[in-house]
Design a protein around this motif. Structure first.
Motif, PDB file in Angstrom:
ATOM      1  N   THR A  56      -1.662  19.242  -0.304  1.00 36.46           N
ATOM      2  CA  THR A  56      -1.849  21.092  -0.881  1.00 36.46           C
ATOM      3  C   THR A  56      -0.529  20.882  -1.662  1.00 36.46           C
ATOM      4  OG1 THR A  56      -3.363  21.784   0.859  1.00 36.46           O
ATOM      5  CG2 THR A  56      -2.735  23.021  -0.707  1.00 36.46           C
ATOM      6  N   THR A  57      -0.761  21.079  -3.255  1.00 36.23           N
ATOM      7  CA  THR A  57       0.249  21.150  -4.011  1.00 36.23           C
ATOM      8  C   THR A  57       0.723  22.516  -4.674  1.00 36.23           C
ATOM      9  OG1 THR A  57       1.004  19.371  -3.850  1.00 36.23           O
ATOM     10  CG2 THR A  57       2.058  20.519  -5.797  1.00 36.23           C
ATOM     11  N   ILE A  58       0.706  23.635  -5.192  1.00 31.06           N
ATOM     12  CA  ILE A  58       1.320  24.889  -5.153  1.00 31.06           C
ATOM     13  C   ILE A  58       2.121  24.937  -6.559  1.00 31.06           C
ATOM     14  CG2 ILE A  58       0.883  27.469  -4.898  1.00 31.06           C
ATOM     15  CD1 ILE A  58       0.348  26.195  -1.725  1.00 31.06           C
ATOM     16  N   GLY A  59       1.780  25.782  -7.181  1.00 29.22           N
ATOM     17  CA  GLY A  59       2.675  26.522  -8.151  1.00 29.22           C
ATOM     18  C   GLY A  59       1.963  28.010  -8.442  1.00 29.22           C
ATOM     19  N   LEU A  60       3.499  28.800  -8.915  1.00 25.32           N
ATOM     20  CA  LEU A  60       2.846  29.540  -9.587  1.00 25.32           C
ATOM     21  C   LEU A  60       3.605  30.168 -11.167  1.00 25.32           C
ATOM     22  CD1 LEU A  60       3.985  31.407  -5.729  1.00 25.32           C
ATOM     23  CD2 LEU A  60       1.980  30.486  -6.773  1.00 25.32           C
ATOM     24  N   GLU A  61       2.835  31.173 -11.222  1.00 24.05           N
ATOM     25  CA  GLU A  61       3.355  32.006 -13.179  1.00 24.05           C
ATOM     26  C   GLU A  61       3.015  33.426 -12.341  1.00 24.05           C
ATOM     27  OE1 GLU A  61       0.725  30.543 -15.928  1.00 24.05           O
ATOM     28  OE2 GLU A  61       1.383  28.532 -14.877  1.00 24.05           O
ATOM     29  N   ILE A  62       4.528  33.838 -12.194  1.00 15.92           N
ATOM     30  CA  ILE A  62       4.564  35.039 -11.845  1.00 15.92           C
ATOM     31  C   ILE A  62       5.029  36.391 -13.264  1.00 15.92           C
ATOM     32  CG2 ILE A  62       5.898  36.895 -10.767  1.00 15.92           C
ATOM     33  CD1 ILE A  62       5.913  33.461  -9.940  1.00 15.92           C
ATOM     34  N   HIS A  63       4.258  37.281 -13.473  1.00 15.62           N
ATOM     35  CA  HIS A  63       4.537  38.129 -14.804  1.00 15.62           C
ATOM     36  C   HIS A  63       5.610  39.294 -13.453  1.00 15.62           C
ATOM     37  CE1 HIS A  63       1.318  36.467 -16.584  1.00 15.62           C
ATOM     38  NE2 HIS A  63       1.972  36.322 -17.296  1.00 15.62           N
ATOM     39  N   MET A 109       5.746  24.837  -3.576  1.00 16.30           N
ATOM     40  CA  MET A 109       4.983  25.093  -2.554  1.00 16.30           C
ATOM     41  C   MET A 109       3.709  24.226  -1.342  1.00 16.30           C
ATOM     42  SD  MET A 109       5.609  28.640  -4.174  1.00 16.30           S
ATOM     43  CE  MET A 109       5.988  27.847  -5.462  1.00 16.30           C
ATOM     44  N   GLN A 110       3.489  24.080  -0.484  1.00 13.42           N
ATOM     45  CA  GLN A 110       2.615  23.590  -0.005  1.00 13.42           C
ATOM     46  C   GLN A 110       1.372  24.141   0.529  1.00 13.42           C
ATOM     47  OE1 GLN A 110       4.199  20.008   1.471  1.00 13.42           O
ATOM     48  NE2 GLN A 110       4.237  19.116  -0.385  1.00 13.42           N
ATOM     49  N   SER A 111       1.487  25.564   0.902  1.00 10.31           N
ATOM     50  CA  SER A 111       1.202  26.667   1.346  1.00 10.31           C
ATOM     51  C   SER A 111       0.895  28.176   1.324  1.00 10.31           C
ATOM     52  CB  SER A 111       1.433  26.212   3.479  1.00 10.31           C
ATOM     53  OG  SER A 111       2.556  26.852   3.247  1.00 10.31           O
ATOM     54  N   GLY A 112      -0.400  28.951   1.834  1.00 11.75           N
ATOM     55  CA  GLY A 112       0.027  30.142   1.488  1.00 11.75           C
ATOM     56  C   GLY A 112       0.880  30.671   1.693  1.00 11.75           C
ATOM     57  N   ASP A 113       1.149  30.416   2.901  1.00 13.90           N
ATOM     58  CA  ASP A 113       2.613  30.915   3.820  1.00 13.90           C
ATOM     59  C   ASP A 113       4.368  30.931   2.971  1.00 13.90           C
ATOM     60  OD1 ASP A 113       1.490  31.912   5.903  1.00 13.90           O
ATOM     61  OD2 ASP A 113       2.185  30.359   7.031  1.00 13.90           O
ATOM     62  N   GLU A 114       4.226  30.029   2.159  1.00 12.86           N
ATOM     63  CA  GLU A 114       5.311  29.767   1.270  1.00 12.86           C
ATOM     64  C   GLU A 114       5.114  30.289   0.372  1.00 12.86           C
ATOM     65  OE1 GLU A 114       6.604  24.986   2.688  1.00 12.86           O
ATOM     66  OE2 GLU A 114       5.993  25.080   0.805  1.00 12.86           O
ATOM     67  N   ALA A 115       3.923  30.429  -0.401  1.00 13.73           N
ATOM     68  CA  ALA A 115       4.469  30.811  -1.217  1.00 13.73           C
ATOM     69  C   ALA A 115       4.347  32.592  -1.222  1.00 13.73           C
ATOM     70  CB  ALA A 115       2.472  30.388  -2.388  1.00 13.73           C
ATOM     71  N   TYR A 116       3.807  33.551  -0.227  1.00 16.85           N
ATOM     72  CA  TYR A 116       4.320  34.518   0.050  1.00 16.85           C
ATOM     73  C   TYR A 116       5.513  34.667  -0.197  1.00 16.85           C
ATOM     74  CZ  TYR A 116       3.099  38.611   2.871  1.00 16.85           C
ATOM     75  OH  TYR A 116       3.337  40.235   3.090  1.00 16.85           O
ATOM     76  N   GLU A 117       6.065  33.876   0.715  1.00 14.64           N
ATOM     77  CA  GLU A 117       7.461  34.120   1.075  1.00 14.64           C
ATOM     78  C   GLU A 117       8.705  33.928  -0.254  1.00 14.64           C
ATOM     79  OE1 GLU A 117       8.636  35.183   3.537  1.00 14.64           O
ATOM     80  OE2 GLU A 117      10.369  34.886   3.589  1.00 14.64           O
ATOM     81  N   PHE A 118       7.769  32.960  -1.283  1.00 13.73           N
ATOM     82  CA  PHE A 118       8.697  32.993  -1.846  1.00 13.73           C
ATOM     83  C   PHE A 118       8.569  34.505  -3.046  1.00 13.73           C
ATOM     84  CE2 PHE A 118       7.751  32.586  -7.195  1.00 13.73           C
ATOM     85  CZ  PHE A 118       9.574  32.078  -7.384  1.00 13.73           C
ATOM     86  N   LEU A 119       7.509  34.766  -3.317  1.00 12.72           N
ATOM     87  CA  LEU A 119       7.355  35.883  -3.911  1.00 12.72           C
ATOM     88  C   LEU A 119       7.443  37.313  -3.212  1.00 12.72           C
ATOM     89  CD1 LEU A 119       2.988  36.249  -4.673  1.00 12.72           C
ATOM     90  CD2 LEU A 119       5.397  35.799  -6.306  1.00 12.72           C
ATOM     91  N   ARG A 157      -0.898  39.514  -0.260  1.00 16.05           N
ATOM     92  CA  ARG A 157      -1.856  39.094   0.385  1.00 16.05           C
ATOM     93  C   ARG A 157      -2.654  38.630  -0.073  1.00 16.05           C
ATOM     94  NH1 ARG A 157      -5.448  40.353   5.160  1.00 16.05           N
ATOM     95  NH2 ARG A 157      -6.894  41.890   3.889  1.00 16.05           N
ATOM     96  N   SER A 158      -3.590  38.738  -1.236  1.00 14.16           N
ATOM     97  CA  SER A 158      -4.302  38.055  -2.007  1.00 14.16           C
ATOM     98  C   SER A 158      -3.865  36.655  -2.109  1.00 14.16           C
ATOM     99  CB  SER A 158      -4.668  39.124  -3.499  1.00 14.16           C
ATOM    100  OG  SER A 158      -5.158  39.695  -3.082  1.00 14.16           O
ATOM    101  N   VAL A 159      -2.493  36.577  -2.125  1.00 14.47           N
ATOM    102  CA  VAL A 159      -2.230  35.323  -2.666  1.00 14.47           C
ATOM    103  C   VAL A 159      -2.297  34.410  -2.017  1.00 14.47           C
ATOM    104  CG1 VAL A 159       0.240  34.769  -3.726  1.00 14.47           C
ATOM    105  CG2 VAL A 159      -0.826  36.364  -4.600  1.00 14.47           C
ATOM    106  N   LYS A 160      -2.330  34.596  -0.723  1.00 15.67           N
ATOM    107  CA  LYS A 160      -2.661  33.861   0.469  1.00 15.67           C
ATOM    108  C   LYS A 160      -3.448  33.418   0.451  1.00 15.67           C
ATOM    109  CE  LYS A 160      -1.378  33.930   5.511  1.00 15.67           C
ATOM    110  NZ  LYS A 160      -2.012  32.391   5.804  1.00 15.67           N
ATOM    111  N   ARG A 161      -4.744  34.863   0.279  1.00 10.42           N
ATOM    112  CA  ARG A 161      -5.810  33.963   1.384  1.00 10.42           C
ATOM    113  C   ARG A 161      -5.933  33.107  -0.216  1.00 10.42           C
ATOM    114  NH1 ARG A 161      -8.840  39.619   0.994  1.00 10.42           N
ATOM    115  NH2 ARG A 161     -10.532  38.809   1.723  1.00 10.42           N
ATOM    116  N   ALA A 162      -6.675  34.029  -0.685  1.00 11.63           N
ATOM    117  CA  ALA A 162      -6.906  32.825  -2.162  1.00 11.63           C
ATOM    118  C   ALA A 162      -6.168  31.254  -1.963  1.00 11.63           C
ATOM    119  CB  ALA A 162      -6.184  33.434  -3.875  1.00 11.63           C
ATOM    120  N   ILE A 163      -5.165  31.677  -1.845  1.00 15.82           N
ATOM    121  CA  ILE A 163      -4.459  29.977  -1.661  1.00 15.82           C
ATOM    122  C   ILE A 163      -5.237  29.451  -0.078  1.00 15.82           C
ATOM    123  CG2 ILE A 163      -2.771  28.532  -1.186  1.00 15.82           C
ATOM    124  CD1 ILE A 163      -0.777  30.162  -2.512  1.00 15.82           C
TER     125      ILE A 163
END
Ligand code: ZN
Ligand code: MN
Length: 476
Positions: free
Chosen positions: A3-10, A160-170, A220-226
Motif C-alpha cells: 500500500t502506498t499513501i500520500g496526503l494533501e492537507i489544508h 506512508m504505507q498504512s493508516g497508522d502512519e498517516a494518523y501519526e503524520f497528521l 480517525r476517519s483518515v485511518k478508517r478510510a485508508i
C-alpha cells in the motif's frame, strides 16, 4: 500487496481576516455575515494579499524544513461549483511558496521521516449544506463566510504505507501548527482537512492506480478510510478487476468509500497566473527575522527531554504535546532540579487533577513556582509524598503558595528526631507484646510499630525516620 499513501492537507491560517479581503474569519457566526465584494467575487472587486497569512505560511514552511522561495506566484484554478462564487480559486500552481521538507514520525515500524513535495498558499471555498426538506424534496444552502479563508496546502510524497502512519503524520503536523500558533488545527471546525491518495499493488516495485478520498475531517476517519480502501483495492486486484483512477467519498456511518467522480487532470482546471495579484516577492531580511524567531520544535524538544534529561519516551511525548505544558515544565525544573521527578509528577498527579477538573494547565491557578515549591517540600521531608496530594488541589484551585497550603492543612511532616523519640517511647510502652516479638527476632513487627507511631503523629511523622528511631530504641 503493498500500500502506498500520500496526503494533501489544508491548514487554515490563524489570521483575524481573510486571505484577500478584510472580512472576519470568526467561526460559527450567522451564515453569509462575513462577506464583501472581494470574497463574493463581484465584478471589479480586487484582491489584496493578507501579509499576516503569508508570515504564518512561511513560519510553518520553515518549521517543516521546506525551501521557502523568495518569488512565488498566484494562479487561478477554474471550476464551477455553487460554493465558489468567483468560479475560480486563487491558489499557487507551478510556482508555490515552498517546496520539499519533511515531518518525522514514530510508529511500530520505528522512526521515519515523511517527505513533503510542496506547500502553497490558497483561499478556501464556501460551504454547502444539504438540507433534507420533505416538501421541497431536499435543498442545498450555501454559506459564503468560509469563502476566502486563508489556507496553506501541504502535499506529501507517497511515503506512508498504512493508516497508522498517516494518523501519526497528521497528529505530529497538528501538534506543530498549534505549537507555532499558525493554526488552531481544529478538524471539527474545518481548520485542518485531509485528502488521501491510496494505491495498492501486488508488486512492491510497481505503484498501483491512485484513488483519492476527499475531505476527511478527523484523524480517525483518515485511518478508517485508508484501512477500508486498502482492503477494497486488494480484493478487486485479487479478483482480477483493475482499479480505476477516481475520487471517492468516505461514509462515516458505513465505514466504506463510494465513487464521487472520475479524476480530473490538472489541465481541466485551465490554470493561469492570477492577473489581479503581482508576484509574491519575499524580502530576505524578513525571512531571516522569521527564521530567527523560530522556537525549538516539539519533536526537537521531545528528543532533547529524552536524551539530556533522561525522561521516558512517554513523559517526553506527554510534556511536548502542547507548547504551554512544555514551557511550564521547563520553568518548573529551572526551580526544582529533578526533571524526572517533576515530569512524572506532572504526568500523574497533575494530569489526574486536570482531568478531574476538565481544565488545561493554563486554565488553573497552578504556577511553575508553586509546583517546584511543592516538590521541594517533599524532597526535604517537610511533607510526605502522600500529603502532597492533598496540597496540590489547593495550588490548582486557589493559587495559594505551597507553604500557605501546607500550613492551612496542618500537614508539616515531623522530621524532628526528639519529637519522634517521644512518640516512639509511648509506642514501646503501650505495645509490650509486639516489643517482645521484635526482640526475639521477629523483625517484621517493626512495620506495625511504625504504623502505631504514624497514627499517634496523625500521619505527620517522617516514616523513614520513625523506623530508624524505633529500631535504635528497641536495640538499646
Ligand atoms: Zn470579504
Ligand atoms: Mn487545495
Amino acid at each position: 500487496m503493498t500500500t502506498t499513501i500520500g496526503l494533501e492537507i489544508h491548514v487554515q491560517l490563524a489570521t483575524r481576516t481573510k486571505m484577500f479581503c478584510g472580512c472576519s474569519t470568526t467561526f460559527g457566526d450567522e451564515p453569509n455575515t462575513h462577506v464583501c465584494p472581494v470574497c463574493l467575487g463581484l465584478p471589479g472587486a480586487l484582491p489584496t494579499l493578507n501579509a499576516e497569512a503569508v508570515h504564518l505560511a512561511i513560519t510553518l514552511a520553515m518549521a517543516l524544513g521546506c525551501e521557502v522561495h523568495e518569488v512565488s506566484e498566484f494562479s487561478r484554478k477554474n471550476y464551477f461549483y455553487p460554493d465558489l462564487p468567483k468560479s475560480y480559486q486563487i491558489t499557487q500552481f507551478d510556482r508555490p511558496i515552498a517546496t520539499v521538507g519533511s515531518v518525522p514520525i514514530v510508529t511500530e515500524r520505528g522512526a521515519r521521516s515523511i517527505r513533503l513535495t510542496r506547500a502553497h498558499i490558497e483561499e478556501d471555498a464556501g460551504k454547502s449544506m444539504h438540507v433534507a426538506d420533505i416538501t421541497l424534496g431536499g435543498e442545498t444552502l450555501v454559506d459564503f463566510n468560509r469563502c476566502g479563508m486563508p489556507l496553506i496546502e501541504i502535499v506529501t510524497e507517497p511515503d506512508m504505507q498504512s493508516g497508522d502512519e498517516a494518523y501519526e503524520f497528521l497528529r505530529n503536523l497538528r501538534r506543530l501548527v498549534r505549537w507555532l500558533g499558525v493554526s488552531s488545527g481544529d478538524m471539527e471546525k474545518g481548520a485542518m482537512r485531509c485528502d488521501v491518495n491510496v494505491s495498492v499493488s501486488p508488486d512492491p516495485a510497481l505503484r498501483g492506480t491512485k484513488v483519492e478520498i476527499k475531505n476527511l475531517n478527523s484523524f480517525r476517519s483518515v485511518k478508517r478510510a485508508i484501512d477500508y480502501e486498502e482492503q477494497r483495492q486488494a480484493q478487486c486486484l485479487g479478483g482480477g478487476t483493475s482499479i480505476v483512477s477516481e475520487t471517492r467519498h468516505f461514509d462515516e456511518v458505513q465505514g466504506t468509500t463510494t465513487v464521487m467522480r472520475s479524476k480530473e487532470a490538472s489541465n481541466d482546471y485551465r490554470y493561469f497566473p492570477e492577473p489581479d495579484l503581482p508576484l509574491l516577492q519575499l524580502d530576505s531580511t524578513e525571512l531571516e527575522s522569521l527564521r530567527a524567531q523560530m522556537p525549538e520544535l516539539p519533536w526537537e524538544m521531545q528528543s532533547r527531554f529524552e536524551r539530556d534529561l533522561g525522561l521516558s519516551p512517554y513523559d517526553a511525548a506527554l510534556l511536548t504535546e502542547e507548547r504551554s505544558t512544555a514551557e511550564f515544565f521547563q520553568q518548573t525544573i529551572a526551580l526544582y532540579n529533578n526533571p524526572k521527578k517533576a515530569a512524572s509528577y506532572m504526568g500523574t498527579e497533575v494530569a489526574r487533577l486536570l482531568n478531574e477538573r476538565g481544565k488545561t494547565l493554563s486554565e488553573t491557578q497552578l504556577t511553575p513556582a508553586a509546583l517546584a515549591g511543592l516538590l521541594t517540600m517533599v524532597e526535604n521531608n517537610t511533607i510526605s509524598n502522600t500529603a502532597s496530594k492533598d496540597v496540590l488541589p489547593l495550588l490548582v484551585d486557589t493559587g495559594v503558595t505551597p507553604a500557605e497550603a501546607v500550613k492551612n492543612l496542618g500537614l508539616e511532616q515531623v522530621s524532628d528526631a526528639s519529637a519522634i523519640k517521644d512518640y516512639a517511647c509511648e509506642v514501646i510502652a503501650e505495645n509490650a507484646t509486639q516489643v517482645e516479638q521484635f526482640k526475639s527476632g521477629k523483625e517484621a513487627v517493626l512495620g506495625f510499630l511504625v504504623g502505631q507511631l504514624m497514627k499517634k503523629s496523625k500521619g505527620k511523622a517522617n516514616p523513614k525516620l520513625a523506623g530508624e528511631v524505633l529500631r535504635t530504641l528497641l536495640k538499646s
